[in-house]
Design an enzyme around this catalytic site. Sequence first.
Site, PDB file in Angstrom:
ATOM      1  N   THR A   1      47.484  39.780  52.980  1.00  0.00           N
ATOM      2  CA  THR A   1      46.806  39.888  51.681  1.00  0.00           C
ATOM      3  C   THR A   1      47.790  39.804  50.519  1.00  0.00           C
ATOM      4  O   THR A   1      48.959  40.184  50.658  1.00  0.00           O
ATOM      5  CB  THR A   1      46.050  41.239  51.617  1.00  0.00           C
ATOM      6  N   ASP A   2      47.291  39.387  49.360  1.00  0.00           N
ATOM      7  CA  ASP A   2      48.127  39.385  48.149  1.00  0.00           C
ATOM      8  C   ASP A   2      48.496  40.813  47.726  1.00  0.00           C
ATOM      9  O   ASP A   2      49.439  41.019  46.971  1.00  0.00           O
ATOM     10  CB  ASP A   2      47.436  38.644  46.989  1.00  0.00           C
ATOM     11  N   GLU A   3      47.739  41.801  48.253  1.00  0.00           N
ATOM     12  CA  GLU A   3      47.964  43.182  47.807  1.00  0.00           C
ATOM     13  C   GLU A   3      49.329  43.720  48.249  1.00  0.00           C
ATOM     14  O   GLU A   3      49.798  44.716  47.707  1.00  0.00           O
ATOM     15  CB  GLU A   3      46.820  44.082  48.290  1.00  0.00           C
TER      16      GLU A   3
ATOM     17  N   TYR B   1      46.259  51.107  52.189  1.00  0.00           N
ATOM     18  CA  TYR B   1      45.834  49.851  52.822  1.00  0.00           C
ATOM     19  C   TYR B   1      46.918  48.790  52.710  1.00  0.00           C
ATOM     20  O   TYR B   1      47.354  48.211  53.716  1.00  0.00           O
ATOM     21  CB  TYR B   1      44.538  49.339  52.174  1.00  0.00           C
TER      22      TYR B   1
ATOM     23  N   LYS C   1      49.365  46.818  55.515  1.00  0.00           N
ATOM     24  CA  LYS C   1      49.430  45.362  55.685  1.00  0.00           C
ATOM     25  C   LYS C   1      50.870  44.867  55.510  1.00  0.00           C
ATOM     26  O   LYS C   1      51.327  43.984  56.234  1.00  0.00           O
ATOM     27  CB  LYS C   1      48.508  44.657  54.689  1.00  0.00           C
TER      28      LYS C   1
HETATM   29  P1  NAD Z   1      36.296  43.399  57.640  1.00  0.00           P
HETATM   30  O1  NAD Z   1      36.511  44.849  57.400  1.00  0.00           O
HETATM   31  O2  NAD Z   1      35.030  42.754  57.202  1.00  0.00           O
HETATM   32  O3  NAD Z   1      36.439  43.099  59.203  1.00  0.00           O
HETATM   33  C1  NAD Z   1      37.447  43.650  59.994  1.00  0.00           C
HETATM   34  C2  NAD Z   1      37.027  43.465  61.449  1.00  0.00           C
HETATM   35  O4  NAD Z   1      38.065  44.000  62.281  1.00  0.00           O
HETATM   36  C3  NAD Z   1      35.743  44.219  61.809  1.00  0.00           C
HETATM   37  O5  NAD Z   1      34.882  43.361  62.537  1.00  0.00           O
HETATM   38  C4  NAD Z   1      36.219  45.366  62.679  1.00  0.00           C
HETATM   39  O6  NAD Z   1      35.274  45.777  63.654  1.00  0.00           O
HETATM   40  C5  NAD Z   1      37.472  44.789  63.311  1.00  0.00           C
HETATM   41  N1  NAD Z   1      38.457  45.786  63.723  1.00  0.00           N
HETATM   42  C6  NAD Z   1      38.941  46.823  62.988  1.00  0.00           C
HETATM   43  N2  NAD Z   1      39.861  47.500  63.692  1.00  0.00           N
HETATM   44  C7  NAD Z   1      39.968  46.876  64.897  1.00  0.00           C
HETATM   45  C8  NAD Z   1      40.756  47.092  66.053  1.00  0.00           C
HETATM   46  N3  NAD Z   1      41.631  48.100  66.117  1.00  0.00           N
HETATM   47  N4  NAD Z   1      40.616  46.251  67.099  1.00  0.00           N
HETATM   48  C9  NAD Z   1      39.722  45.232  67.061  1.00  0.00           C
HETATM   49  N5  NAD Z   1      38.949  44.984  65.991  1.00  0.00           N
HETATM   50  C10 NAD Z   1      39.070  45.791  64.926  1.00  0.00           C
HETATM   51  O7  NAD Z   1      37.557  42.691  57.007  1.00  0.00           O
HETATM   52  P2  NAD Z   1      37.698  41.247  56.347  1.00  0.00           P
HETATM   53  O8  NAD Z   1      37.373  41.346  54.906  1.00  0.00           O
HETATM   54  O9  NAD Z   1      37.021  40.257  57.196  1.00  0.00           O
HETATM   55  O10 NAD Z   1      39.274  41.055  56.448  1.00  0.00           O
HETATM   56  C11 NAD Z   1      39.862  40.465  57.607  1.00  0.00           C
HETATM   57  C12 NAD Z   1      41.373  40.503  57.441  1.00  0.00           C
HETATM   58  O11 NAD Z   1      41.721  39.815  56.244  1.00  0.00           O
HETATM   59  C13 NAD Z   1      41.915  41.933  57.294  1.00  0.00           C
HETATM   60  O12 NAD Z   1      43.096  42.012  58.058  1.00  0.00           O
HETATM   61  C14 NAD Z   1      42.218  42.073  55.809  1.00  0.00           C
HETATM   62  O13 NAD Z   1      43.331  42.894  55.600  1.00  0.00           O
HETATM   63  C15 NAD Z   1      42.526  40.643  55.414  1.00  0.00           C
HETATM   64  N6  NAD Z   1      42.203  40.334  54.003  1.00  0.00           N
HETATM   65  C16 NAD Z   1      40.919  40.463  53.531  1.00  0.00           C
HETATM   66  C17 NAD Z   1      40.640  40.141  52.194  1.00  0.00           C
HETATM   67  C18 NAD Z   1      39.253  40.210  51.651  1.00  0.00           C
HETATM   68  O14 NAD Z   1      39.060  39.883  50.467  1.00  0.00           O
HETATM   69  N7  NAD Z   1      38.246  40.596  52.402  1.00  0.00           N
HETATM   70  C19 NAD Z   1      41.673  39.707  51.353  1.00  0.00           C
HETATM   71  C20 NAD Z   1      42.953  39.617  51.863  1.00  0.00           C
HETATM   72  C21 NAD Z   1      43.204  39.899  53.200  1.00  0.00           C
HETATM   73  P1  TYD Z   2      37.337  45.538  46.204  1.00  0.00           P
HETATM   74  O1  TYD Z   2      36.189  44.596  46.357  1.00  0.00           O
HETATM   75  O2  TYD Z   2      37.297  46.840  46.922  1.00  0.00           O
HETATM   76  O3  TYD Z   2      38.634  44.701  46.612  1.00  0.00           O
HETATM   77  P2  TYD Z   2      40.213  45.063  46.434  1.00  0.00           P
HETATM   78  O4  TYD Z   2      40.352  46.486  46.079  1.00  0.00           O
HETATM   79  O5  TYD Z   2      40.765  44.774  47.785  1.00  0.00           O
HETATM   80  O6  TYD Z   2      40.709  44.136  45.369  1.00  0.00           O
HETATM   81  O7  TYD Z   2      37.545  45.842  44.657  1.00  0.00           O
HETATM   82  C1  TYD Z   2      37.791  44.798  43.728  1.00  0.00           C
HETATM   83  C2  TYD Z   2      37.925  45.424  42.352  1.00  0.00           C
HETATM   84  O8  TYD Z   2      36.643  45.953  41.977  1.00  0.00           O
HETATM   85  C3  TYD Z   2      38.893  46.607  42.303  1.00  0.00           C
HETATM   86  O9  TYD Z   2      39.552  46.610  41.015  1.00  0.00           O
HETATM   87  C4  TYD Z   2      37.996  47.837  42.359  1.00  0.00           C
HETATM   88  C5  TYD Z   2      36.727  47.348  41.668  1.00  0.00           C
HETATM   89  N1  TYD Z   2      35.479  47.975  42.134  1.00  0.00           N
HETATM   90  C6  TYD Z   2      34.586  48.503  41.195  1.00  0.00           C
HETATM   91  O10 TYD Z   2      34.818  48.470  39.972  1.00  0.00           O
HETATM   92  N2  TYD Z   2      33.428  49.068  41.646  1.00  0.00           N
HETATM   93  C7  TYD Z   2      33.138  49.144  42.980  1.00  0.00           C
HETATM   94  O11 TYD Z   2      32.073  49.714  43.342  1.00  0.00           O
HETATM   95  C8  TYD Z   2      34.053  48.578  43.932  1.00  0.00           C
HETATM   96  C9  TYD Z   2      33.754  48.631  45.398  1.00  0.00           C
HETATM   97  C10 TYD Z   2      35.209  47.986  43.457  1.00  0.00           C
END
Ligand code: NAD
Ligand code: TYD
Length: 333
Positions: free
Chosen positions: A126-128, A151, A155
């Site tokens: 992630t960019d985070e 978090y 990562k």
């Molecule tokens: P999500 O929370 O929707 O899905 C995560 C999945 O992983 C779930 O299906 C969960 O059951 C499974 N899981 C959790 N722990 C596990 C374990 N120990 N063993 C097997 N399965 C397990 O997450 P997402 O949004 O799909 O993100 C997927 C990946 O991408 C993550 O690693 C996250 O850090 C990364 N990511 C997500 C975003 C975003 O915007 N959603 C951005 C940057 C990076």
């Molecule tokens: P989020 O979707 O949780 O993604 P991330 O924290 O990984 O960037 O949140 C995106 C932005 O939105 C973050 O600045 C927090 C804000 N946010 C709200 O203002 N209200 C909400 O209910 C949630 C879930 C997030």
Amino acid sequence: MKNLLVTGGAGFIGANFVHYMLDNHPDYKIVNLDLLTYAGNIHNLDDIKDNPNHIFVHGNIGNRELVEYLVDTYHIDTIVNFAGESHVDRSIVNPGIFIDSNIKGVLNLLDITKRKGLEKYLQVSTDEVYGSLGPDGYFTEETPLAPNSPYSASKASADLLVRSYYETYGMNVNITRCSNNYGPYQFPEKLIPLMIQHGLDGLELPVYGDGKNIRDWLHVYDHCQAIDLVLQKGKPGEIYNIGGHNERSNNQIVEIIAKRLHCEDRIKYVTDRLGNDKRYAMDPTKIETELGWKPKYTFDTGIGETIDWYLDHEDWWRPLIEKAKFDRFNYQG
Ligand code: NAD
Ligand code: TYD
């Protein structure tokens, strides 16, 4: 590369990726290992349950015996790891599980990749991990790691382990770091689906702090395409930033949704998240110039389609809201 172990493939991005790969690589077999935590949803895979190229396995990436068994049985040559805990707010309350899944789980996958001599390991990051930006500049692959939440710290730790397996053992690894994804199948705890659900259910739309925090929004389809490119063409040991060129403040996002659902009067400013990063913005020049990645979606098209998807799939997200009511009794960090 033919036999992929995709972990976390019942979650938001993982499920989109599994669909993308089955559609675009009919000669691949995908073993999908997912623990089905609160965020994992087997119904994300309903339409591919009879696809002979997709095998779903319920289990933990930290389970050495299980992962080894899958690698041996299905002749896995590549691991793509999406599995893990993904929500910043949950990591602030319960960081322990982020260490188990996001760090120890990754170590297990890396170790098995090494011992079994697999062709490639790709870590979805992630960019985070780069921390927070001021008003100017972008994250590049050279930006130092400075994670601010439990978090993002988990990562970043995983990324450092992946790097160490390249430096120490010369393994063929890649790390992709993407910005905030949006699109179908996102669990309604993240900003966009949560605001849509609250809008539809007559609830307040809770904006943290002043709502001026900026995220760089990436459609999940474009993200999946980028990961596929890195799998095919990524150079060993390299990191690739993936971003959508779509910086928007939280206020802008919430206004778009509120306008569409006619609920501007329900936007409510609430206490900010602890340590809420101010701005994320990716420089994806490397993946664009070296691998030829080009996002398909503009933000306007993507957000419109995404709102439509949630409107059309109430039967998908409503049970998740019901289940989440009991989550606090079952969720252990
Ligand atoms: P999500 O929370 O929707 O899905 C995560 C999945 O992983 C779930 O299906 C969960 O059951 C499974 N899981 C959790 N722990 C596990 C374990 N120990 N063993 C097997 N399965 C397990 O997450 P997402 O949004 O799909 O993100 C997927 C990946 O991408 C993550 O690693 C996250 O850090 C990364 N990511 C997500 C975003 C975003 O915007 N959603 C951005 C940057 C990076
Ligand atoms: P989020 O979707 O949780 O993604 P991330 O924290 O990984 O960037 O949140 C995106 C932005 O939105 C973050 O600045 C927090 C804000 N946010 C709200 O203002 N209200 C909400 O209910 C949630 C879930 C997030």
